[in-house]
Motif scaffolding. Structure first.
Motif, mmCIF file in Angstrom:
data_model
loop_
_atom_site.group_PDB
_atom_site.id
_atom_site.type_symbol
_atom_site.label_atom_id
_atom_site.label_comp_id
_atom_site.label_asym_id
_atom_site.label_seq_id
_atom_site.Cartn_x
_atom_site.Cartn_y
_atom_site.Cartn_z
ATOM 1 N N TYR A 520 0.867 -1.170 0.000
ATOM 2 C CA TYR A 520 0.000 0.000 0.000
ATOM 3 C C TYR A 520 0.901 1.216 0.000
ATOM 4 O O TYR A 520 1.713 1.407 0.908
ATOM 5 N N ASP A 541 -4.543 1.973 -4.553
ATOM 6 C CA ASP A 541 -3.567 1.460 -3.592
ATOM 7 C C ASP A 541 -2.663 2.566 -3.053
ATOM 8 O O ASP A 541 -1.529 2.330 -2.669
ATOM 9 N N TYR A 542 -3.193 3.770 -3.000
ATOM 10 C CA TYR A 542 -2.469 4.910 -2.429
ATOM 11 C C TYR A 542 -3.456 6.040 -2.194
ATOM 12 O O TYR A 542 -4.565 6.059 -2.756
ATOM 13 N N ASN A 557 -3.551 4.837 7.184
ATOM 14 C CA ASN A 557 -3.072 3.463 7.335
ATOM 15 C C ASN A 557 -3.859 2.666 8.368
ATOM 16 O O ASN A 557 -4.000 1.445 8.246
ATOM 17 N N ILE A 560 -6.815 1.275 6.604
ATOM 18 C CA ILE A 560 -6.383 0.184 5.720
ATOM 19 C C ILE A 560 -6.052 -1.062 6.533
ATOM 20 O O ILE A 560 -6.398 -2.188 6.145
#
Length: 847
Positions: A520, A541-542, A557, A560
């Motif tokens: 990621y 993915d960012y 994060n 995620i």
């Protein structure tokens, strides 16, 4: 001294160990960020396959670079003739329109200089000796002038022109200014660049790629009228990445260029010369690059990696028929001898290995069909060029100049000693050279281990095209048992996305295990390794990419990590920290969320050994452990496995997990998560305390207790320091005598409270045999508990609270959130983490 001051003093001592000045980046005069990208994607690299083709003026022959020399070949023939064999590596040939000379670039280990080859005599004359990086030389249509890219005087890629008069450059003009764009960039320098030059057929214009006021990618295709210098006209706008290489057709009506528009691979496209709608002319799940029109405008020569290695092709521009230009016979400038190099085990059986073959001047040789890889740094005290190597199946056929001195080095990961064989000029080269590889013996009481690399990128827009079969052979040569291919974007592409498959957790593997994970890729919060995703890959993915629909820094994060854990996956913080981010004080822009996610219980492993400064990464790890957090050591090379230039092969940074079950992905994940591991880029090491291993817990019931430890080390390179560490403090340093490669020792310490213990080995400086910043290895912790008492460090808490406070300040002022809810969710998690460390500070049990 305050708690914060004390911890900073300790960290500065750690930072002072990092004296890796022996190792310097290749071509350090390039002053741009993320050198591992432009080095592979833009600078020419030593490869056994062809690169940078150009046509002879009659359209019957091609000139190209291959294996560090220039070659010419009739396109109807399968025989190539070597044109150059100098004291460097030769690249990027450009044939003069009058047919008399070839411009090219020579890399001498310190710079890239422009050279001129007289075709009739074979004489080579230097055109530059300025110590800069001079690239992409292109003749003007009248053969009197050249355009080229150079870092001269700035460290940045700028466009220049000059006249060629009697083999000398005159009237040098810098065509693009050294300027800073106002627009914010991601992954690219604030300074503009100009690359990929080409001439218009009338010689009045230059066409090139410029990122002036472009946020993402390497820029737009633009033109510059040489009668009106400084002004550019945009021909075409799209995201590019170094390899666009536009070339104008001889009639001036259209251009060919390489693009990945809406795709994961570079292909060839046609566009009207003045701009318009692009038309794709090649297709495939591989890269087609470096297009060059034939003089009659009917064909295009280009480079393709469809077979894995680079290969030379020609396509009919009218009907699309593609033809490979096959090279079977090589005519060298001087006599050659074919040598068979065998790497064998203790029984004399061929085994795969990493092999380097050098002559007395440090130039490298390899078989014709292998992938050549080069280190991204070199060691000026002992090397003219960076280390190059290839992966051998155990038997390799290498052609070398006859009568030369030869040095052959073979390696096979930390489990084997490094083997070297030198042959003097007067010895004569034998037909076969056998290199025995000896495996280390470790004490049987330390058990058996599988080694893996948790951070590999099988394809990452490099020169080669990788597959799981090739990746497995690379791993076999490096003696790696399992690999996590972390699928990730490079700009808009996600090259390995089609390879994503959920893990077959309980499947017993009988060969090297290749598992698909994800990186990621959010630089604001720090990159994450996501292992064992059981349902789906995370897209986008960012976050935090300015001027895009994901400009917000949400999801952070922590969000995620919750999604990954819902999929029964593991979350790791990867390639964590460099010295300059922490010393002499924390960087004001450091927003890595490791302290936050550690406090929230989101971190399942941590790349202590990765693409970073290991001692700086370990210093932060120690502070987290000293706040009572249990975080296992992980390791990953961040190896771009399809690169010709990279910092170390896959398996350079690896984790060893204890064999305590069947060889399945479930077992690997379990052992990583439990910390039944050690991590290394060189040394094997082991630690037991009162019979317990890394990842285990010892209860001492609140009493002073003597702990007995046993340790070992086996290292292919001499080790400077071997230390037992208790709660971040060295409690025992092994006293080496003459042998600094092996150690077996015991000892004891008295403890009266909770804590953790690791064994670590490291060097003060880099070692040429370990292509990393410096050798480093550590076990995961063995934990000691004491009647429920918690380990809490006041100084560590202070350091981490300052870190979180800075993040809170930056988040509070961030202005690209889509909703207030996004901001509030992030601040809520930051507040939870802050309270964790405040409790640690208030109830500290150690300083």
């Amino acid at each position: 001294m305050s708690g914060s001051g004390k911890v900073m003093t300790a960290l500065l001592l750690i930072a002072s160990w990092t004296l890796h000045s022996q190792r310097v980046p290749v071509l350090p005069q390039i002053e741009l960020p993320h050198d591992y990208y432009f080095r592979e994607l833009y600078l020419p690299q030593l490869m056994s396959g062809p690169s940078s083709p150009d046509w002879s003026p009659d359209g019957l022959q091609l000139v190209y670079a291959m294996a560090g020399s220039l070659w010419k070949q009739d396109i109807q023939s399968q025989t190539a003739e070597q044109l150059t064999e100098g004291d460097g590596y030769d690249y990027q040939p450009d044939w003069s329109p009058d047919g008399k000379e070839i411009l090219f670039v020579r890399y001498n280990g310190q710079s890239m200089e422009l050279m001129l080859l007289d075709i009739a005599s074979g004489q080579v004359t230097p055109l530059t000796a300025n110590g800069a990086v001079n690239l992409e030389p292109k003749w003007s249509p009248d053969s009197h002038s050249i355009a080229f890219v150079s870092t001269l005087g700035t460290g940045h890629f700028l466009l220049h022109t000059a006249n060629v008069d009697k083999d000398k450059l005159k009237d040098l003009v810098t065509r693009t200014p050294d300027r800073v764009s106002a627009i914010k960039r991601y992954y690219y320098s604030e300074y503009d660049h100009a690359i990929n030059p080409a001439w218009s057929p009338d010689g009045n214009k230059l066409i090139f790629v410029s990122n002036r006021e472009v946020a993402h990618g390497t820029g737009n295709i633009v033109s510059m009228d040489l009668d009106n210098p400084g002004e550019t006209t945009t021909i075409h706008s799209e995201e590019t990445a170094w390899k666009t290489a536009p070339d104008i057709s001889p009639d001036g009506s259209r251009m060919v260029y390489s693009s990945y528009l809406g795709r994961n691979w570079q292909q060839l496209w046609l566009l009207p010369a003045t701009g318009g709608y692009p038309i794709q002319i090649t297709y495939g799940d591989y890269d087609n690059t470096s297009p060059k029109w034939s003089p009659d405008g009917k064909r295009i020569a280009y480079i393709s990696n469809r077979t894995g290695n680079t290969s030379l092709w020609v396509i009919d521009s009218y009907v699309g028929k593609e033809m490979p230009v096959v090279t079977k016979d090589l005519h060298y400038l001087r006599p050659r001898k074919d040598v068979v190099i065998k790497t064998v085990d203790a029984l004399g059986r061929p085994i795969p290995a990493r092999v380097s073959v050098l002559d007395g001047q440090g130039k490298f040789y390899a078989p014709r069909d292998v992938w050549i890889h080069g280190d991204d740094s070199r060691y000026p005290k002992s090397q003219q060029f960076e280390t190059h190597y290839f992966h051998s199946t155990g038997i390799a056929n290498v052609s070398v100049p006859a009568g030369i001195r030869l040095k052959i080095t073979a390696q096979k990961g930390p489990d084997y000693q490094i083997a070297t064989r030198q042959i003097a000029e007067n010895e004569g080269l034998p037909d076969t050279i056998t290199i025995p590889l000896s495996r280390w013996e470790i004490p049987a009481s330390f058990g058996r281990w599988w080694s893996g690399d948790l951070h590999v990128h099988m394809n990452y827009t490099g020169n080669y095209r990788n597959t799981t079969a090739i990746l497995r052979e690379q791993a076999r040569a490096e003696n790696v048992d399992f690999i996590y291919n972390l699928i990730v974007n490079k700009e808009q592409r996600i090259p390995d996305l089609d390879y994503y498959t959920p893990p077959e957790g309980n499947k017993i593997e009988k060969d090297i295990m290749i598992l698909q994970g994800q990186e990621y890729h959010t630089s604001f919060w720090g990159h994450l390794g996501l292992l064992n995703l059981t349902e789906h890959y995370l897209v986008p993915d960012y976050v935090g990419y300015p001027y895009t629909a994901v400009a917000s820094i949400f999801p952070h994060n922590s969000f995620i990590a919750d999604e990954v854990h819902r999929q029964n996956g593991l979350v790791g913080y990867v390639h964590p920290f460099y010295d300059f981010q922490l010393f002499p004080k924390q960087s004001e822009t450091l927003t890595n969320a490791l302290p936050v996610d550690a406090a929230l219980g989101n971190v399942d492993y941590y790349e202590v050994v990765g693409f970073a400064h290991h001692k700086a990464s370990a210093a932060v790890w120690y502070m987290l452990l000293n706040c009572g957090l249990r975080i296992p050591a992980g390791a990953g090379t961040d190896a771009m496995a399809n690169y010709a230039s990279l910092r170390g092969p896959l398996g350079l940074n690896r984790v060893y997990v204890e064999q305590n079950g069947t060889f399945t992905s479930d077992h690997m994940i379990e052992q990583v998560k439990r910390g039944k591991s050690f991590v290394t880029n060189g040394a094997l090491l082991g630690l037991t305390v009162n019979g317990s291993n890394p990842g285990d817990t010892i209860e001492i019931n609140g009493q002073k207790t003597n702990l007995q430890f046993r340790a070992f080390l086996r290292s292919a390179v001499p080790v400077d320091h071997l230390e037992v560490v208790w709660n971040g403090r060295v409690i025992h340093e092994y006293a080496f005598k003459e042998d600094r490669n092996t150690a077996d020792f015991t000892g004891q310490i008295e403890v009266d409270g909770p804590g953790w213990m690791v064994l670590r080995a490291f060097n003060d400086e880099a070692n040429p045999d370990i292509p990393d910043y410096y050798p480093y290895a550590t076990t995961s912790p063995i934990y000691i508990t004491s009647s429920g008492k918690k380990l809490m460090s006041r100084s560590s808490a202070v350091f981490l609270l300052e870190w979180i406070g800075r993040i809170e300040k930056i988040v509070s002022s961030f202005d690209a959130f889509r909703t207030m809810e996004e901001k509030e969710l992030i601040l809520k998690d930051l507040n939870k983490a802050r309270k964790f460390y405040e409790n640690c500070f208030t109830n500290a049990t150690i300083e």
